[in-house]
Every structure is written in structure tokens, then in C-alpha cells.
Design an enzyme around this catalytic site. Structure first.
Site, short mmCIF file in Angstrom:
data_model
loop_
_atom_site.label_atom_id
_atom_site.label_comp_id
_atom_site.label_asym_id
_atom_site.label_seq_id
_atom_site.Cartn_x
_atom_site.Cartn_y
_atom_site.Cartn_z
N GLY A 1 110.71 2.38 -106.75
CA GLY A 1 110.61 1.06 -107.20
C GLY A 1 110.00 0.21 -106.03
O GLY A 1 109.68 0.60 -105.01
N HIS B 1 106.99 8.77 -99.66
CA HIS B 1 106.07 8.05 -100.39
C HIS B 1 105.84 6.77 -99.84
O HIS B 1 104.50 6.42 -99.52
CB HIS B 1 106.09 7.89 -102.07
CG HIS B 1 104.98 7.33 -102.60
ND1 HIS B 1 104.91 6.22 -103.36
CD2 HIS B 1 103.77 7.99 -102.89
CE1 HIS B 1 103.60 5.88 -103.86
NE2 HIS B 1 103.10 7.00 -103.79
N ASP C 1 100.34 10.21 -103.19
CA ASP C 1 100.96 10.27 -104.67
C ASP C 1 101.03 11.53 -105.28
O ASP C 1 102.08 11.77 -106.05
CB ASP C 1 99.88 9.72 -105.67
CG ASP C 1 99.73 7.89 -105.35
OD1 ASP C 1 100.53 7.49 -104.78
OD2 ASP C 1 98.85 7.13 -106.01
#
EC number: 3.1.1.4
Length: 145
Positions: free
Chosen positions: A57, A75, A119
Site C-alpha cells: 500500500g 517492490h 511489477d
């Protein structure tokens, strides 16, 4: 000039000033969502990863709570490296495909390749990592130090 015109002009100027402080929406978020769905073959909706652990998030701090949360930290770090290269990872659109073996990237520019790889790595990591419902929507102020 009429006073009403001045008020309208003032309102427009104030609106424009306020809009300049609104950050742009992450345009590749939809692509990332599709990569996640492709990698996990639709077994878990992408929104489950939006508020998970300390790093899945917006933002991130502290020690990842588990393997899945580590995927999100990696990430985030990958996006940080992309930014150092002069890329804008949240705004970079790229080409990808969902094949029988899962998602893969097919892009042209260095930034597109790098961001898609970030990603793709995260999506595959999500797919192989256990999901612990207890780590969804945690109190990050207490658990992420």
C-alpha cells in the site's frame, strides 16, 4: 470589470493553486493489478494487497511482517531504484501479456522494462507467498517500527 467577474476569476485562481498540490494518480496501478491477477490466476483480488502489512500500500516503514510483506518492500525498493534512473514508476505505462505460464513484459524503453520488471517480480512473489488475514489492515503505528 464587474465585482462578480473578479470573484469568479479569484475562485478559478484559487482552484488552480489547490489543484497544483494534488499528486498525480499512479497510472500503471491498473497494469500492476492485472499482472497480480494473471500471476495468481485470479485466486485473490488485487485489493487485498493494498493494505497489507507494513509495506503493501502507500508508504512503508519498519520490518516486514512476513514473506508477502517483504515482496512489497522489495517492490518499493525497486521503484526507488527506478526513480534513481530518472524513471517515474507510478506513471510509466508498459506492455505486458498474460500467457499460460503467467505474465511477462514486452516493452521498448529502459524505464518501461525496469518498471514492468519491478511489477512482474512483485506479482509473482505475491502469487507464491502465503496470505495471512491477520496482517491485513494492521495498525502500522504499532507493528511497523
Amino acid at each position: 470589470m464587474y465585482p462578480a467577474h473578479l470573484l469568479v476569476l479569484l475562485a478559478v485562481c484559487v482552484s488552480l493553486l489547490g489543484a497544483s498540490t494534488i499528486p498525480p494518480l499512479p497510472l500503471n496501478l491498473v497494469q500492476f493489478t492485472y499482472l497480480i491477477q494473471c500471476a495468481n490466476k485470479g485466486s485473490r483480488a488485487s485489493y487485498h494487497y493494498a493494505d497489507y502489512g507494513c509495506y503493501c500500500g502507500a508508504g512503508g516503514s519498519g520490518t516486514p511482517v512476513d514473506e508477502l510483506d517483504r515482496c512489497c518492500k522489495v517492490h518499493d525498493d525497486c521503484y526507488g531504484e527506478a526513480e534513481k534512473m530518472g524513471c517515474y514508476p507510478k506513471l510509466t505505462m508498459y506492455n505486458y501479456y498474460c500467457g499460460t505460464e503467467g505474465p511477462y513484459c514486452n516493452t521498448k524503453t529502459d524505464c518501461q522494462r525496469y518498471v514492468c520488471a519491478c511489477d512482474l517480480q512483485a506479482a509473482k512473489c505475491f502469487a507464491r507467498s502465503p496470505y495471512n488475514n491477520k496482517n491485513y489492515n494492521i495498525d502500522t503505528s504499532k507493528r511497523c517500527k
